[in-house]
Design an enzyme around this catalytic site. Structure first.
Site, PDB file in Angstrom:
ATOM      1  N   GLU A 144       6.136  -2.463  13.173  1.00 55.46           N
ATOM      2  CA  GLU A 144       5.516  -3.732  12.976  1.00 55.46           C
ATOM      3  C   GLU A 144       5.865  -4.615  11.554  1.00 55.46           C
ATOM      4  OE1 GLU A 144       1.329  -2.552  14.822  1.00 55.46           O
ATOM      5  OE2 GLU A 144       1.170  -3.759  13.037  1.00 55.46           O
ATOM      6  N   CYS A 152      -4.885   8.018   5.934  1.00 58.23           N
ATOM      7  CA  CYS A 152      -6.044   7.226   5.426  1.00 58.23           C
ATOM      8  C   CYS A 152      -7.151   7.013   6.518  1.00 58.23           C
ATOM      9  CB  CYS A 152      -5.661   5.871   4.661  1.00 58.23           C
ATOM     10  SG  CYS A 152      -4.738   6.231   3.257  1.00 58.23           S
ATOM     11  N   CYS A 179      -7.000   3.659   8.767  1.00 58.96           N
ATOM     12  CA  CYS A 179      -5.764   3.182   9.159  1.00 58.96           C
ATOM     13  C   CYS A 179      -5.300   3.514  10.458  1.00 58.96           C
ATOM     14  CB  CYS A 179      -4.780   3.660   7.842  1.00 58.96           C
ATOM     15  SG  CYS A 179      -3.164   2.723   8.186  1.00 58.96           S
ATOM     16  N   GLY A 184       3.231   2.968   6.580  1.00 57.84           N
ATOM     17  CA  GLY A 184       4.133   3.649   5.768  1.00 57.84           C
ATOM     18  C   GLY A 184       3.755   3.558   4.157  1.00 57.84           C
ATOM     19  N   CYS A 229      -3.490  -3.224  10.990  1.00 58.41           N
ATOM     20  CA  CYS A 229      -1.927  -2.948  10.949  1.00 58.41           C
ATOM     21  C   CYS A 229      -1.686  -1.537  11.779  1.00 58.41           C
ATOM     22  CB  CYS A 229      -1.638  -2.721   9.304  1.00 58.41           C
ATOM     23  SG  CYS A 229      -0.564  -1.618   8.862  1.00 58.41           S
TER      24      CYS A 229
HETATM   25  S1  SF4 Z   1      -0.035   3.183   6.038  1.00 59.55           S
HETATM   26 FE1  SF4 Z   1      -0.962   2.877   4.067  1.00 59.55          FE
HETATM   27  S2  SF4 Z   1      -3.213   2.821   4.634  1.00 59.55           S
HETATM   28 FE2  SF4 Z   1      -2.141   3.538   6.365  1.00 59.55          FE
HETATM   29  S3  SF4 Z   1      -2.401   5.979   6.172  1.00 59.55           S
HETATM   30 FE3  SF4 Z   1      -0.270   5.434   5.397  1.00 59.55          FE
HETATM   31  S4  SF4 Z   1      -0.669   4.962   3.256  1.00 59.55           S
HETATM   32 FE4  SF4 Z   1      -2.742   4.979   4.112  1.00 59.55          FE
END
Ligand code: SF4
Length: 344
Positions: free
Chosen positions: A93, A117, A120, A160, A334
């Site tokens: 994305e 996280c 997320c 990422g 996201c």
């Molecule tokens: S994309 Fe960013 S917010 Fe989501 S798990 Fe990975 S480090 Fe954490």
């Protein structure tokens, strides 16, 4: 002959390769500008390159180009959320946000993420692989071509952890900010990390003028541990120390990203702890009312609670903004567009 990812090469490397096949250095510059400045999607677009050379290039140096699978456009503010397919069939994305000061693109740096996280959606299925520099760049090139306008700002804040893909990230920065390419100013580039301390320090020592954004999201080590598994590895004090070091080395103010989750990290006590944590630092706090995801039961605080939290920080002299919600009507968090696409 092994295939070489031509879009991930800098001008010097590209010149070397073309010299190896008997071409003059000025050809390298022409091809480099087609790829990085004009965002050519195919060798066939390169009008000043001979047919013979194009055929040679096609055979040994395939041009990485992302395929646009889907785009959602917000009727409210023109935000565009893109789903791109990579050459191996994975999807990623990217988001275009339109501001008065210019077009900003938020890109992914990995397929999935292994950081875990809790708030997320991008990490629910773990990390699949790192993106190459070319695949990070092409998110920006394809979006620029799609809207026919210049992209002026880039944030590496999509799916990422960029510092978990460090070497490709450095190459990406080099190519993105190169004067023969898109020539985006380092100051218009933000890299967001969940706090991989040794890599933050390494990046600081490069003394680049990019902005480092730290996903802080909690006011104490104990609370951060509940939201971000990376806190098991690096204590909050070490992470903040690395931010201070980044400022010392680069003189660039660090941004702290703080997702507000109702009742979890948005209380008066949190505001007090957060104030104490960043006291004396040259920093900026960006408050992000969390986007609910169905796999987790986090709730977005009311706008009064968000404002109240902001006021408490401001009263203590902290530089703070509330992130404006972009593309509210085109589906929130996201990683969700990709996730739903894969599930289908
Ligand atoms: S994309 Fe960013 S917010 Fe989501 S798990 Fe990975 S480090 Fe954490």
């Amino acid at each position: 002959m092994e295939e070489i990812d031509i879009k991930s090469l800098n001008l010097k490397e590209l010149t070397g390769i073309l010299e190896d096949i008997g071409e003059k250095p000025f050809r390298a510059k022409q091809i480099y500008q087609w790829i990085h400045e004009k965002g050519a999607a195919s060798y066939d677009d390169m009008t000043n390159i001979s047919k013979q050379l194009k055929e040679k290039l096609k055979e040994h140096y395939p041009l990485t180009v992302l395929r646009q699978e889907m785009v959602q456009i917000s009727k409210i503010d023109g935000t565009r959320k893109y789903l791109f397919a990579l050459s191996d069939g994975n999807v990623i994305e990217s988001v275009l946000m339109r501001y008065k000061h210019g077009n900003s693109v938020c890109i992914s740096s990995q397929v999935g993420c292994r950081m875990g996280c809790r708030f997320c959606a991008s990490t629910l299925d773990g990390k699949v692989r790192n993106l190459r520099a070319s695949e990070m760049l092409d998110q920006i090139y394809r979006i620029g071509a799609d809207i026919g306008e210049r992209i002026s700002n880039v944030v590496v804040m999509g799916t990422g952890e960029p510092l978990d893909n460090y070497d490709n990230l450095l190459k990406f920065i080099e190519l993105l900010t190169d004067e023969n390419g898109l020539n985006i100013s380092q100051r218009n580039l933000t890299i967001s990390t969940c706090g991989i301390v040794p890599k933050m320090r390494e990046l600081a020592e490069r003394k680049l003028q990019i902005t480092l954004a730290l996903s802080l999201h909690a006011s104490s080590q104990e609370k951060r541990l509940r939201l971000m598994p990376i806190a098991n590895k690096y204590d909050i004090s070490e992470v903040l120390e690395a931010c201070r070091y980044y400022f010392e080395q680069t003189k660039r103010r660090v941004t702290f990203e703080y997702s507000l989750v109702n009742g979890v990290n948005d209380t008066a006590e949190d505001a007090k702890e957060l104030t104490a944590l960043v006291k004396g630092m040259n920093c900026h706090i960006n408050l992000i009312p969390v986007n609910p995801i169905k796999e987790r039961d986090y709730v977005q605080p009311s706008s009064e609670r968000v404002r109240d939290f902001k006021n408490k920080l401001e009263k203590n002299g902290i530089n703070v903004t509330i992130r404006r919600e972009m593309g509210r009507d085109i589906d929130g968090a996201c990683g969700q567009l990709r996730k739903r696409y894969i599930e289908r």
